[in-house]
Design a protein around this motif. Structure first.
Motif, PDB file in Angstrom:
ATOM      1  N   PRO A  35     -29.331  10.454   5.833  1.00  0.00           N
ATOM      2  CA  PRO A  35     -29.819  10.842   7.163  1.00  0.00           C
ATOM      3  C   PRO A  35     -29.083  10.087   8.262  1.00  0.00           C
ATOM      4  CG  PRO A  35     -31.619  10.171   5.689  1.00  0.00           C
ATOM      5  CD  PRO A  35     -30.345   9.744   5.049  1.00  0.00           C
ATOM      6  N   ILE A  36     -29.155  10.653   9.453  1.00  0.00           N
ATOM      7  CA  ILE A  36     -28.640   9.951  10.626  1.00  0.00           C
ATOM      8  C   ILE A  36     -29.506   8.715  10.849  1.00  0.00           C
ATOM      9  CG2 ILE A  36     -28.376  10.108  13.130  1.00  0.00           C
ATOM     10  CD1 ILE A  36     -27.697  13.082  12.704  1.00  0.00           C
ATOM     11  N   ALA A  41     -28.224   7.179  16.040  1.00  0.00           N
ATOM     12  CA  ALA A  41     -28.918   7.961  17.066  1.00  0.00           C
ATOM     13  C   ALA A  41     -28.906   7.251  18.413  1.00  0.00           C
ATOM     14  CB  ALA A  41     -30.351   8.236  16.621  1.00  0.00           C
ATOM     15  N   GLN A  42     -29.098   5.937  18.392  1.00  0.00           N
ATOM     16  CA  GLN A  42     -29.091   5.168  19.639  1.00  0.00           C
ATOM     17  C   GLN A  42     -27.689   5.165  20.256  1.00  0.00           C
ATOM     18  OE1 GLN A  42     -30.638   1.381  18.341  1.00  0.00           O
ATOM     19  NE2 GLN A  42     -32.780   1.976  18.692  1.00  0.00           N
ATOM     20  N   GLN A  43     -26.678   5.045  19.409  1.00  0.00           N
ATOM     21  CA  GLN A  43     -25.306   5.036  19.913  1.00  0.00           C
ATOM     22  C   GLN A  43     -24.958   6.366  20.563  1.00  0.00           C
ATOM     23  OE1 GLN A  43     -22.184   4.597  16.907  1.00  0.00           O
ATOM     24  NE2 GLN A  43     -21.204   3.062  18.186  1.00  0.00           N
ATOM     25  N   GLU A  85     -33.698  18.885  13.646  1.00  0.00           N
ATOM     26  CA  GLU A  85     -34.295  18.050  14.685  1.00  0.00           C
ATOM     27  C   GLU A  85     -33.342  16.946  15.157  1.00  0.00           C
ATOM     28  OE1 GLU A  85     -35.712  18.714  11.760  1.00  0.00           O
ATOM     29  OE2 GLU A  85     -37.180  20.208  12.421  1.00  0.00           O
ATOM     30  N   SER A  86     -32.458  16.514  14.284  1.00  0.00           N
ATOM     31  CA  SER A  86     -31.616  15.356  14.594  1.00  0.00           C
ATOM     32  C   SER A  86     -30.377  15.711  15.402  1.00  0.00           C
ATOM     33  CB  SER A  86     -31.188  14.653  13.297  1.00  0.00           C
ATOM     34  OG  SER A  86     -32.312  14.175  12.581  1.00  0.00           O
ATOM     35  N   PHE A  87     -29.970  16.975  15.408  1.00  0.00           N
ATOM     36  CA  PHE A  87     -28.739  17.362  16.096  1.00  0.00           C
ATOM     37  C   PHE A  87     -29.021  17.869  17.504  1.00  0.00           C
ATOM     38  CE2 PHE A  87     -26.852  16.877  12.033  1.00  0.00           C
ATOM     39  CZ  PHE A  87     -25.474  16.781  12.231  1.00  0.00           C
ATOM     40  N   VAL A 102     -20.132  13.069  18.538  1.00  0.00           N
ATOM     41  CA  VAL A 102     -20.285  11.615  18.520  1.00  0.00           C
ATOM     42  C   VAL A 102     -21.395  11.277  17.531  1.00  0.00           C
ATOM     43  CG1 VAL A 102     -19.451  11.259  20.879  1.00  0.00           C
ATOM     44  CG2 VAL A 102     -21.887  11.643  20.486  1.00  0.00           C
ATOM     45  N   PRO A 103     -21.475  10.029  17.108  1.00  0.00           N
ATOM     46  CA  PRO A 103     -22.508   9.649  16.139  1.00  0.00           C
ATOM     47  C   PRO A 103     -23.911  10.015  16.632  1.00  0.00           C
ATOM     48  CG  PRO A 103     -20.947   7.863  16.423  1.00  0.00           C
ATOM     49  CD  PRO A 103     -20.615   8.890  17.472  1.00  0.00           C
ATOM     50  N   GLY A 104     -24.809  10.164  15.691  1.00  0.00           N
ATOM     51  CA  GLY A 104     -26.181  10.482  16.045  1.00  0.00           C
ATOM     52  C   GLY A 104     -26.460  11.963  16.098  1.00  0.00           C
ATOM     53  N   GLY A 105     -25.479  12.806  15.715  1.00  0.00           N
ATOM     54  CA  GLY A 105     -25.704  14.244  15.678  1.00  0.00           C
ATOM     55  C   GLY A 105     -25.523  14.946  17.007  1.00  0.00           C
TER      56      GLY A 105
END
Length: 492
Positions: A35-36, A41-43, A85-87, A102-105
């Motif tokens: 998972p991410i 996600a913060q980045q 939900e994450s993207f 970028v990272p975090g989706g």
């Protein structure tokens, strides 16, 4: 918008560039089910608003909602936990053919790249390619490589030009020229590009799309690059577009087709796609200024200038870049306190950065078409040669100034003289005459032909070539009655 009167703080582009998906090394793909993470996600959340600002902002409305839907559906195929939900999938208000992640989706595509596509499978393929970069953690590897090699060393890969070579001053000044112009992104390694292509093809197959769509969208992109190169008078097709962050689409077409397999099949959803993008803005947004041939016009800021013959322009969100064999230049703005001399010295200092102190040899005051102006010059050692650096500034109001930064080989300082002297204010009637272009999806009639449809394109040159590339038609391919095709028309 470029040179925004609402926000003129120029952010540092280098850390952001390091996060754009892709890196300098290869390696195994992490488990697709990973998972991410919260850190990723913060980045991504930290840099998301900066990317939106850099590329014209996120579009809203039904067209953007459609792109988001397709993107989230393809992200599910990655196997990443909570993918839907994450993207975050954004359509950017940019006239550059580009897509990145970028990272975090966080997945991005420009409206211009969407306009170049011809079916939903191609859209899913491009977005799946970017999801693949996220799944493979390419951005994180880029950051690790950058830390090993130093930021300047990494930037040198794209910051230097034929003019500047790989010297320190070349890297530093080129970075200053490119900042804010949508050009400051690092190249992907070929291994990572092919890896992301392969993942995108896999996601297409899982979702029921025709996996050959990855090959066809790359072919369209290669054709657009080639057309742009010819129209701009360049001898190659290296344009600051998706091909810059995702190099060499032409060479990847056959590889992608081979990966898809000879018996590939699946849905394209062509008519659905075309109906959903009908009316999408095409080319420059007048609120960001427009390029018409060699002329740049900004109707809101009421200014215009003309690029030199043989040079091509790229309209970014915070700058306009002017590029040619004998020099590079950029028009942008910076905070202005009413003193042109101080303003020019500040721009030299910013170009030099921490690595090198730059200052003009002298500053000359002048007037250009009734506008107060000043310029400073400096000759700078560039390894085994020298270059001339010019900052030419214009005072449009007591609290607002714009400036060109130009760099040429030593002794060719007159390359941009005519351009500097072409800066002018435009009238309200001239500003109101700037009308954007948009995509118009039409159904081919019984008496229509490629030639008759192309004559409806809102361009004065290369109408048939533009029509063929836009609709992925070969040089001898025709159209048939009942077929849907795209035109570019004026949005009235």
């Amino acid at each position: 918008m470029p040179f925004s009167k609402k926000s003129i703080a120029l952010c540092t582009a280098a850390p952001l560039a390091l996060l754009l998906s892709g890196c300098l090394g290869g390696g195994a793909i992490p488990s697709a089910s990973t998972p991410i993470t919260q850190s990723e996600a913060q980045q991504g959340a930290e840099f998301h608003p900066k990317l939106l600002a850099e590329f014209g902002g996120a579009m809203g409305g039904p067209q953007a909602a459609y792109v988001e839907q397709v993107g989230k559906n393809i992200a599910v195929q990655s196997g990443l936990g909570n993918a839907r939900e994450s993207f975050t999938v954004s359509t950017l208000n940019s006239s550059v053919n580009n897509a990145f992640a970028v990272p975090g989706g966080y997945i991005y595509t420009t409206r211009q790249l969407v306009s170049l596509m011809n079916n939903e499978a191609e859209l899913a393929g491009v977005l799946g390619h970017e999801v693949g970069h996220v799944a493979a953690r390419h951005s994180q590897r880029r950051q690790q490589a950058a830390q090993r090699n130093s930021i300047l060393g990494v930037l040198g890969a794209i910051g230097s030009s034929i003019l500047l070579g790989d010297s320190q001053i070349g890297n530093t000044v080129s970075r200053g020229l490119l900042q804010g112009s949508q050009l400051l992104t690092l190249r992907f390694s070929r291994q990572q590009e092919l890896q992301a292509d392969e993942l995108g093809i896999e996601y297409l197959s899982r979702a029921g799309y025709d996996p050959r769509a990855m090959s066809t969208v790359l072919a369209s992109l290669a054709a657009q690059n080639s057309l742009d190169s010819r129209l701009q008078g360049r001898g190659n097709a290296t344009v600051p577009a998706w091909a810059s962050t995702h190099p060499d689409p032409a060479s990847r077409v056959q590889t992608a087709l081979t990966k898809a397999g000879p018996a590939a099949g699946g849905m394209l959803n062509r008519d659905t796609f075309l109906s959903r993008i009908d009316g999408l803005m095409y080319g420059d947004d007048p609120e960001q200024g427009v390029i018409e041939g060699r002329q740049f016009i900004h109707p809101e800021l009421r200014l215009s200038f003309t690029a030199p013959q043989g040079f091509y322009m790229v309209n970014g969100t915070r700058a306009v870049s002017i590029n040619g064999q004998s020099g590079q230049a950029q028009l942008t703005l910076a905070p202005y306190a009413g003193d042109l001399n101080s303003y020019i010295r500040q721009q030299f200092s910013a170009l030099g950065g921490q690595e090198r102190q730059l200052a003009p040899q002298d500053i000359q005051r002048t007037t250009v078409n009734g506008i107060r102006a000043a310029y400073g010059t400096a000759r700078v050692n560039n390894g085994n040669s020298q270059v001339d650096l010019v900052v030419f500034a214009y005072e449009f109001a007591s609290d607002r100034a714009y400036h060109f930064v130009a760099i040429t080989p030593a002794g060719r300082g007159n390359t941009f003289t005519a351009m500097f002297n072409s800066m002018r204010r435009i009238s309200s009637s001239e500003a109101s005459a700037v009308i954007p272009r948009r995509i118009d999806v039409v159904t081919v009639g019984r008496n229509d032909s490629v030639q008759s449809l192309a004559r409806r394109m809102a361009y004065s040159d290369a109408q048939e070539d533009r029509f063929r590339v836009l609709n992925a038609l070969g040089a001898r391919e025709g159209v048939r009655p009942g077929q849907k095709v795209k035109l570019v028309v004026r949005a009235r």
